[in-house]
Design an enzyme around this catalytic site. Structure first.
Site, mmCIF file in Angstrom:
data_model
loop_
_atom_site.group_PDB
_atom_site.id
_atom_site.type_symbol
_atom_site.label_atom_id
_atom_site.label_comp_id
_atom_site.label_asym_id
_atom_site.label_seq_id
_atom_site.Cartn_x
_atom_site.Cartn_y
_atom_site.Cartn_z
ATOM 1 N N GLY A 12 0.826 -1.215 0.000
ATOM 2 C CA GLY A 12 0.000 0.000 0.000
ATOM 3 C C GLY A 12 0.854 1.256 0.000
ATOM 4 O O GLY A 12 2.086 1.198 0.134
ATOM 5 N N ASP A 13 0.198 2.391 -0.236
ATOM 6 C CA ASP A 13 0.846 3.704 -0.224
ATOM 7 C C ASP A 13 1.960 3.829 -1.263
ATOM 8 O O ASP A 13 2.955 4.524 -1.053
ATOM 9 C CB ASP A 13 1.409 4.021 1.178
ATOM 10 C CG ASP A 13 0.332 3.924 2.233
ATOM 11 O OD1 ASP A 13 -0.804 4.336 1.934
ATOM 12 O OD2 ASP A 13 0.618 3.439 3.334
ATOM 13 N N LYS A 16 -0.752 5.238 -5.610
ATOM 14 C CA LYS A 16 -1.870 4.909 -6.508
ATOM 15 C C LYS A 16 -2.713 6.137 -6.826
ATOM 16 O O LYS A 16 -3.169 6.319 -7.949
ATOM 17 C CB LYS A 16 -2.775 3.836 -5.863
ATOM 18 C CG LYS A 16 -2.072 2.524 -5.612
ATOM 19 C CD LYS A 16 -2.960 1.536 -4.879
ATOM 20 C CE LYS A 16 -3.236 1.907 -3.448
ATOM 21 N NZ LYS A 16 -2.073 1.824 -2.546
ATOM 22 N N GLY A 40 -5.854 5.672 1.958
ATOM 23 C CA GLY A 40 -5.522 7.093 2.017
ATOM 24 C C GLY A 40 -4.724 7.404 0.771
ATOM 25 O O GLY A 40 -3.573 6.982 0.645
ATOM 26 N N HIS A 41 -5.355 8.066 -0.192
ATOM 27 C CA HIS A 41 -4.698 8.348 -1.473
ATOM 28 C C HIS A 41 -4.468 9.845 -1.585
ATOM 29 O O HIS A 41 -5.400 10.635 -1.507
ATOM 30 C CB HIS A 41 -5.568 7.866 -2.642
ATOM 31 C CG HIS A 41 -5.804 6.388 -2.631
ATOM 32 N ND1 HIS A 41 -6.655 5.754 -3.488
ATOM 33 C CD2 HIS A 41 -5.287 5.405 -1.848
ATOM 34 C CE1 HIS A 41 -6.645 4.461 -3.250
ATOM 35 N NE2 HIS A 41 -5.830 4.221 -2.245
ATOM 36 N N GLN A 223 -5.160 -0.258 -0.968
ATOM 37 C CA GLN A 223 -4.144 -1.137 -0.358
ATOM 38 C C GLN A 223 -3.154 -1.665 -1.398
ATOM 39 O O GLN A 223 -2.879 -0.969 -2.371
ATOM 40 C CB GLN A 223 -4.810 -2.295 0.411
ATOM 41 C CG GLN A 223 -5.612 -1.824 1.619
ATOM 42 C CD GLN A 223 -6.965 -1.238 1.262
ATOM 43 O OE1 GLN A 223 -7.728 -1.847 0.554
ATOM 44 N NE2 GLN A 223 -7.274 -0.063 1.765
ATOM 45 N N ARG A 302 -0.023 7.343 11.257
ATOM 46 C CA ARG A 302 1.071 6.552 11.829
ATOM 47 C C ARG A 302 2.306 6.654 10.949
ATOM 48 O O ARG A 302 2.198 6.753 9.725
ATOM 49 C CB ARG A 302 0.667 5.066 11.894
ATOM 50 C CG ARG A 302 -0.349 4.763 12.963
ATOM 51 C CD ARG A 302 -0.730 3.289 12.944
ATOM 52 N NE ARG A 302 -1.550 2.941 11.796
ATOM 53 C CZ ARG A 302 -2.030 1.717 11.555
ATOM 54 N NH1 ARG A 302 -1.731 0.719 12.360
ATOM 55 N NH2 ARG A 302 -2.789 1.478 10.515
ATOM 56 N N VAL A 413 8.806 11.282 -10.251
ATOM 57 C CA VAL A 413 9.985 11.981 -9.723
ATOM 58 C C VAL A 413 9.569 13.114 -8.773
ATOM 59 O O VAL A 413 10.360 13.989 -8.443
ATOM 60 C CB VAL A 413 10.888 12.522 -10.861
ATOM 61 C CG1 VAL A 413 11.565 11.376 -11.587
ATOM 62 C CG2 VAL A 413 10.091 13.381 -11.850
HETATM 63 P P1 GDP Z 1 -1.557 5.586 -2.233
HETATM 64 O O1 GDP Z 1 -2.232 5.159 -0.988
HETATM 65 O O2 GDP Z 1 -0.968 4.456 -3.004
HETATM 66 O O3 GDP Z 1 -2.390 6.492 -3.092
HETATM 67 O O4 GDP Z 1 -0.294 6.467 -1.756
HETATM 68 P P2 GDP Z 1 -0.279 7.587 -0.592
HETATM 69 O O5 GDP Z 1 -0.931 8.804 -1.122
HETATM 70 O O6 GDP Z 1 -0.757 7.019 0.678
HETATM 71 O O7 GDP Z 1 1.287 7.802 -0.419
HETATM 72 C C1 GDP Z 1 2.095 8.181 -1.486
HETATM 73 C C2 GDP Z 1 2.745 9.538 -1.149
HETATM 74 O O8 GDP Z 1 3.797 9.781 -2.037
HETATM 75 C C3 GDP Z 1 1.814 10.739 -1.283
HETATM 76 O O9 GDP Z 1 2.186 11.691 -0.329
HETATM 77 C C4 GDP Z 1 2.091 11.235 -2.694
HETATM 78 O O10 GDP Z 1 1.823 12.630 -2.857
HETATM 79 C C5 GDP Z 1 3.559 10.976 -2.797
HETATM 80 N N1 GDP Z 1 4.057 10.662 -4.152
HETATM 81 C C6 GDP Z 1 3.481 9.933 -5.144
HETATM 82 N N2 GDP Z 1 4.333 9.777 -6.187
HETATM 83 C C7 GDP Z 1 5.473 10.419 -5.834
HETATM 84 C C8 GDP Z 1 6.754 10.581 -6.467
HETATM 85 O O11 GDP Z 1 7.012 10.097 -7.549
HETATM 86 N N3 GDP Z 1 7.699 11.287 -5.759
HETATM 87 C C9 GDP Z 1 7.457 11.822 -4.522
HETATM 88 N N4 GDP Z 1 8.435 12.491 -3.910
HETATM 89 N N5 GDP Z 1 6.276 11.675 -3.910
HETATM 90 C C10 GDP Z 1 5.309 10.978 -4.545
HETATM 91 P P1 IMO Z 2 -3.792 2.676 0.685
HETATM 92 O O1 IMO Z 2 -4.951 2.485 -0.254
HETATM 93 C C1 IMO Z 2 -1.269 0.950 3.825
HETATM 94 C C2 IMO Z 2 -3.185 -1.950 6.533
HETATM 95 C C3 IMO Z 2 -3.368 -1.534 7.974
HETATM 96 C C4 IMO Z 2 -3.251 -2.883 8.663
HETATM 97 C C5 IMO Z 2 -3.954 -3.827 7.674
HETATM 98 C C6 IMO Z 2 -5.405 -4.138 8.026
HETATM 99 O O2 IMO Z 2 -3.591 4.060 1.160
HETATM 100 O O3 IMO Z 2 -2.558 2.042 0.111
HETATM 101 P P2 IMO Z 2 -7.632 -2.719 7.875
HETATM 102 O O4 IMO Z 2 -8.066 -1.461 8.552
HETATM 103 O O5 IMO Z 2 -7.652 -2.653 6.386
HETATM 104 O O6 IMO Z 2 -8.386 -3.928 8.370
HETATM 105 O O7 IMO Z 2 -6.105 -2.949 8.329
HETATM 106 O O8 IMO Z 2 -3.903 -3.167 6.417
HETATM 107 N N1 IMO Z 2 -3.758 -1.004 5.543
HETATM 108 C C7 IMO Z 2 -3.028 -0.190 4.774
HETATM 109 N N2 IMO Z 2 -1.698 0.054 4.745
HETATM 110 N N3 IMO Z 2 -2.080 1.592 2.958
HETATM 111 C C8 IMO Z 2 -3.410 1.340 2.949
HETATM 112 O O9 IMO Z 2 -4.233 1.850 2.017
HETATM 113 C C9 IMO Z 2 -3.954 0.458 3.926
HETATM 114 N N4 IMO Z 2 -5.194 0.017 4.209
HETATM 115 C C10 IMO Z 2 -5.061 -0.884 5.193
HETATM 116 O O10 IMO Z 2 -2.358 -0.649 8.391
HETATM 117 O O11 IMO Z 2 -1.919 -3.286 8.737
HETATM 118 MG MG MG Z 3 -2.190 5.486 1.049
#
Ligand code: GDP
Ligand code: IMO
Ligand code: MG
Length: 427
Positions: A12-13, A16, A40-41, A223, A302, A413
């Protein structure tokens, strides 16, 4: 061919939200197919930053219809507050479609999530506490509440009664909590009915008709692959299928319709919550990745656990999702390291292992085998094409591509929409 799946290739994170938003301008529909507001996107458009939890990231592209599919679990209060938050910022959300078959996260599901985690103590999963697991459990146990139930008070009351029957016994007798009153829950849920009504639709029909008309549909996973209930690091996973097959069940579209599956892959690795993570760093490198990469959870705030890139996981993601492409994100974060370790295999009980072990015990014992790749110190955030990257950054990308088993078609980037190097077009 018009149907693309975009999903997380790690825990995750991966970025996306940014990747979906980038494609949003050229697609007709963006569909969430699983998960809920555990996601959390982050999307950065110009100087504006948006944190989306339940809404598909396509909501920020005016021409695009955002869809919440049947496989998603929906907390109505979160959905409504996310919509009004965007409206206040001038985003038009009127096109949203919400599947009548999506399951509702009720207040008691949230309570059960929190109480269960507390009860597990040291063995807890580290969930987001949003009621995700208990809502999917009710769905599978056939005592779930669906969006469409909000429009039939009698059915809704019967279903809430059925759901609370056993839960109240458990809450009062096992967890020492107060029982939850059926009437109160029904009243709260009915209060959402009119507000959600304009969005509720037969999304399966809408999406299949759109595909017949050659419209472009993008399925956005929440995720990541390693958090998948079937293919992830069970039991430290979420309770749905972010992997590619989940797009079919979670949106009601047949696998023959999917033309491309894009894995979002961070140039290093992060994880939130408990569970094994072979390349996790506990030293200043891990601290630096967290600081430079801004690795703090969008949903729960977190700190994310950080580590080096793991090619074993990337290969696994390619296999279980049938990935056609990777979108490599956050390459800029690695600028400044003299050498960058990349995990190419594991050592498990003295043996070198190239593929992800299916046994949980083995995975817990896996130690990373690192190969050192030369780093770069030039700022790459303004790079527009692959050839703009320093030679060592190019070599890093090429090495990851070779190890991971699918072409890297775009490179992030920076967090902004335009901070992307496109190598092969996704459409
Ligand atoms: P998601 O859950 O997969 O949508 O990802 P999150 O938004 O939780 O976490 C990705 C983080 O990286 C966010 O703060 C984005 O703004 C940031 N991000 C995405 N692509 C890039 C990149 O290529 N470079 C940098 N520095 N940040 C990025
Ligand atoms: P995005 O879409 C990272 C993790 C939680 C926990 C496990 C189960 O932003 O990538 P839950 O509440 O789903 O039953 O928790 O999954 N988790 C994530 N970790 N990014 C996420 O979403 C997550 N959604 C759930 O931290 O370990
Ligand atoms: Mg996220």
């Amino acid at each position: 061919m018009p149907a693309l799946v975009l999903l997380g290739a790690q825990w995750g994170d991966e970025g996306k939200g940014k990747a979906t938003d980038l494609l949003g301008g050229s697609v007709d529909y963006v569909v969430r197919y699983q998960g809920g507001n555990n996601a959390g996107h982050t999307v950065v458009v110009g100087d504006q930053k948006y944190a989306l939890h339940l809404l598909p990231s396509g909501i920020l592209s005016p021409g695009c219809t955002p869809v919440i599919g049947n496989g998603v679990v929906v907390d109505p209060s979160v959905l409504l507050s996310e919509l009004s938050g965007l409206n206040e910022r001038g985003v038009d959300t009127s096109k949203l479609l919400l599947s009548g078959n999506a399951h509702i996260i009720t207040p008691y599901n949230v309570t059960v999530d929190k109480v269960t985690e507390r009860f597990l103590g040291k063995r807890k999963i580290g969930t987001t506490g949003r009621g995700i697991g208990p809502t999917y459990a009710d769905k599978i146990n056939r005592v779930g509440i669906r969006v469409q139930d909000l429009y039939d008070e009698s059915i809704l009351t019967q279903k809430v009664e059925a759901a609370l029957d056993v839960k109240n016994q458990v809450l009062t007798k096992l967890y020492n909590r107060r029982a939850i009153a059926v009437d109160q829950v029904v009243e709260e849920l009915l209060g959402y009915a009119d507000k959600l009504a304009p969005y509720v639709a037969d999304t399966v029909l809408v999406l299949n008709q759109a595909l017949e008309e050659e419209k472009v549909v993008l399925f956005e996973g929440g995720q990541g692959t390693l958090l998948d209930i079937d293919h992830g690091t069970y039991p430290f996973v979420t309770s749905s299928n972010p992997t590619a097959g989940g797009a079919c069940t979670g949106a009601g579209v047949g696998p023959t319709k999917i033309s491309r599956v894009i894995g979002i892959l961070k140039a290093y690795t992060t994880r939130v919550g408990a569970g094994p993570f072979p390349t996790e760093l506990f030293d200043e490198d891990g601290e630096a990745l967290r600081r430079i990469g801004g690795e703090r959870g969008v949903t729960t705030g977190r700190d994310r656990r950080c580590g080096w890139f793991d090619a074993v996981i990337a290969r696994y993601a390619t296999r279980v999702n049938g990935l056609t492409d990777f979108f490599l994100t956050k390459l800029d974060v690695l600028t400044g390291w003299e050498q960058i370790p990349v995990c190419v295999a594991y050592e498990i009980d003295g043996k070198r292992v190239e593929e992800l072990p299916y046994s949980q015990t083995d995975f817990h014992h896996a130690k990373p085998v690192y190969e050192m790749l030369p780093g770069w110190s030039e700022d790459i955030s303004k790079a527009k094409s692959f050839s703009d990257l320093p030679k060592n950054a190019q070599a890093y990308v090429k090495a990851l591509e070779e190890m991971s088993g699918a072409p890297i078609s775009a490179i992030g980037v920076g967090p902004g929409r335009d901070e992307t190097i496109e190598i092969n077009s996704f459409l």
